[in-house]
Design an enzyme around this catalytic site. Structure first.
Site, PDB file in Angstrom:
ATOM      1  N   ASP A 118       0.868  -1.181   0.000  1.00 13.21           N
ATOM      2  CA  ASP A 118       0.000   0.000   0.000  1.00 13.21           C
ATOM      3  C   ASP A 118       0.907   1.235   0.000  1.00 13.21           C
ATOM      4  OD1 ASP A 118      -2.344   1.590   0.212  1.00 13.21           O
ATOM      5  OD2 ASP A 118      -2.055   1.763   2.364  1.00 13.21           O
ATOM      6  N   SER A 119       0.288   2.407  -0.047  1.00 13.57           N
ATOM      7  CA  SER A 119       1.064   3.644   0.037  1.00 13.57           C
ATOM      8  C   SER A 119       1.628   3.859   1.443  1.00 13.57           C
ATOM      9  CB  SER A 119       0.162   4.836  -0.305  1.00 13.57           C
ATOM     10  OG  SER A 119      -0.906   4.906   0.623  1.00 13.57           O
TER      11      SER A 119
ATOM     12  N   CYS B 233      -4.382  -1.749  -1.791  1.00  8.47           N
ATOM     13  CA  CYS B 233      -4.478  -0.330  -2.108  1.00  8.47           C
ATOM     14  C   CYS B 233      -5.505  -0.218  -3.223  1.00  8.47           C
ATOM     15  CB  CYS B 233      -3.111   0.172  -2.575  1.00  8.47           C
ATOM     16  SG  CYS B 233      -3.152   1.793  -3.355  1.00  8.47           S
ATOM     17  N   ASN B 234      -6.540   0.565  -3.001  1.00  9.70           N
ATOM     18  CA  ASN B 234      -7.618   0.658  -3.989  1.00  9.70           C
ATOM     19  C   ASN B 234      -7.156   1.331  -5.269  1.00  9.70           C
ATOM     20  OD1 ASN B 234     -10.525  -0.033  -2.646  1.00  9.70           O
ATOM     21  ND2 ASN B 234      -9.019   0.587  -1.140  1.00  9.70           N
TER      22      ASN B 234
ATOM     23  N   GLU C 258      -2.211   8.446   8.779  1.00  9.30           N
ATOM     24  CA  GLU C 258      -0.745   8.353   8.767  1.00  9.30           C
ATOM     25  C   GLU C 258      -0.131   9.102   9.952  1.00  9.30           C
ATOM     26  OE1 GLU C 258       1.514   6.682   6.697  1.00  9.30           O
ATOM     27  OE2 GLU C 258      -0.224   5.673   5.823  1.00  9.30           O
TER      28      GLU C 258
ATOM     29  N   TYR D   4      -1.169   8.658  -1.893  1.00  7.05           N
ATOM     30  CA  TYR D   4      -1.355   8.422  -3.329  1.00  7.05           C
ATOM     31  C   TYR D   4      -2.545   9.239  -3.871  1.00  7.05           C
ATOM     32  CZ  TYR D   4       1.640   4.175  -3.887  1.00  7.05           C
ATOM     33  OH  TYR D   4       2.675   3.283  -3.989  1.00  7.05           O
ATOM     34  N   GLY D   5      -3.492   9.515  -2.973  1.00  6.32           N
ATOM     35  CA  GLY D   5      -4.843   9.967  -3.338  1.00  6.32           C
ATOM     36  C   GLY D   5      -4.980  10.987  -4.446  1.00  6.32           C
TER      37      GLY D   5
ATOM     38  N   CYS E  53     -10.886   2.793   0.605  1.00  5.81           N
ATOM     39  CA  CYS E  53      -9.456   3.052   0.722  1.00  5.81           C
ATOM     40  C   CYS E  53      -9.032   2.240   1.932  1.00  5.81           C
ATOM     41  CB  CYS E  53      -9.196   4.540   0.943  1.00  5.81           C
ATOM     42  SG  CYS E  53      -7.502   4.889   1.491  1.00  5.81           S
ATOM     43  N   THR E  54      -7.931   1.531   1.816  1.00  2.09           N
ATOM     44  CA  THR E  54      -7.566   0.607   2.898  1.00  2.09           C
ATOM     45  C   THR E  54      -7.172   1.332   4.187  1.00  2.09           C
ATOM     46  OG1 THR E  54      -5.373   0.442   1.884  1.00  2.09           O
ATOM     47  CG2 THR E  54      -6.941  -1.339   1.439  1.00  2.09           C
ATOM     48  N   HIS E  55      -6.946   2.634   4.107  1.00  3.13           N
ATOM     49  CA  HIS E  55      -6.692   3.379   5.346  1.00  3.13           C
ATOM     50  C   HIS E  55      -7.974   3.571   6.171  1.00  3.13           C
ATOM     51  CE1 HIS E  55      -2.877   4.550   3.434  1.00  3.13           C
ATOM     52  NE2 HIS E  55      -2.498   5.081   4.576  1.00  3.13           N
TER      53      HIS E  55
HETATM   54  N1  DGL Z   1      -4.670   3.093   0.951  1.00  3.97           N
HETATM   55  C1  DGL Z   1      -4.646   3.390  -0.444  1.00  3.97           C
HETATM   56  C2  DGL Z   1      -5.927   3.056  -1.135  1.00  3.97           C
HETATM   57  O1  DGL Z   1      -6.583   2.138  -0.707  1.00  3.97           O
HETATM   58  C3  DGL Z   1      -4.015   4.683  -0.844  1.00  3.97           C
HETATM   59  C4  DGL Z   1      -4.343   5.853   0.006  1.00  3.97           C
HETATM   60  C5  DGL Z   1      -3.475   7.080  -0.292  1.00  3.97           C
HETATM   61  O2  DGL Z   1      -2.259   7.002  -0.114  1.00  3.97           O
HETATM   62  O3  DGL Z   1      -4.055   8.112  -0.688  1.00  3.97           O
HETATM   63  O4  DGL Z   1      -6.282   3.634  -2.123  1.00  3.97           O
END
Ligand code: DGL
Length: 275
Positions: free
Chosen positions: A10-11, A73-74, A153, A42-43, A185-187
């Protein structure tokens, strides 16, 4: 039987939602995790750039002997799953969007579905496409939440700022009548208290990590590639940026101590082309 690790990336901390499910449901499996913290979040980055990162990270994990790679990571799943499967035809590569969509369709039973995701994932329309392909009668409402990843984060998942941001993002979905919300989003599962408080008790939150773990299990079982039972799993964690804080916050998220975080440097250890 195959004792090699499952590669997950993931990011940043978000993919640990998938790692937590693996530790819980597949406790004999080893994991090698890469957090691309040099590039988090990444968003707001273009999808083409994310595709490049995801392919290089897949190559890195493959090079470490991963028997499977999970894009936890989506954004990567939305843009790089097909290219990665082409580039690594002998290694199963899984994403989180198909499993998340499947779980949501089951729960929604024909009613509208909301998606909370990063700007990039929303712009890809990957959830709308996946849900409509399997259940065309379901309306999908997607909402970008650019504030969420930085909150996770920085370890502020339970802060007043997190609760306020959750209210802002959830409100339009609830107004649209959704009773099922995908944490796209996995976060975001790390913000589930704030999101659930904003959504209220009649809304079901879907964490795609749960269904993803089932798919990992099924895929490894079909391939006869599960780890031998009762072997001691060995987990490795890599960060592409400053690893400070990752072990502490990440260890809390997965409820397991992260002893050591290794550094993987862009242009040296991975992504020699992209640098
Ligand atoms: N956790 C990632 C996702 O599921 C990326 C989130 C990010 O870094 O913006 O998309």
């Amino acid at each position: 039987m195959n004792p090699a690790p499952i590669g997950v990336f993931d990011s940043g901390l978000g993919g640990l939602t998938v790692v937590a499910q693996i530790l819980n449901k597949l406790p004999d499996e080893s994991v090698v995790y890469l957090a691309d913290t040099a590039h988090v979040p990444y968003g707001e980055r273009p999808l083409d750039e994310i595709r490049g990162f995801a392919l290089d990270i897949t190559a890195f994990l493959h090079g470490l002997g991963a028997k499977m790679v999970v894009m936890a990571c989506n954004m990567s799943s939305a843009t790089a799953l097909g290219p990665a499967r082409e580039a690594f035809p002998d290694t199963p590569v899984l994403g989180v969007i198909q499993p998340g969509s499947r779980a949501a369709i089951r729960v929604a039973a024909g009613r509208p579905v909301g998606v909370l995701a990063t700007t990039g994932t929303v712009s890809s329309r990957a959830y709308s496409t996946a849900i409509r392909a399997a259940a065309p009668e379901i309306e999908v409402y997607e909402q970008a939440c650019p504030e969420f990843v930085p909150l996770v984060e920085s370890g502020e998942s339970e802060s007043a700022r997190a609760y306020a941001a959750a209210r802002r993002c959830v409100e339009p979905l609830v107004k649209a009548g959704v009773r099922t919300i995908i944490l796209g989003c996995t976060h975001y599962p790390f913000l589930s208290s704030a999101i659930a408080a904003a959504a209220g008790p009649s809304v079901r939150l879907i964490d795609p990590a749960e269904e993803t773990a089932l798919q990992i299990d099924n895929t490894l079982t079909e391939l006869g590639a599960r780890a031998p039972l009762a072997t001691a799993p060995r987990h490795r964690f890599f960060c592409t940026g400053d690893p400070d804080g990752f072990a502490e916050i990440g260890g809390k998220f997965i409820r397991s101590r992260i002893e050591r975080v290794e550094r993987a440097v862009w242009g040296v250890d991975l992504g020699k082309v992209l640098a």
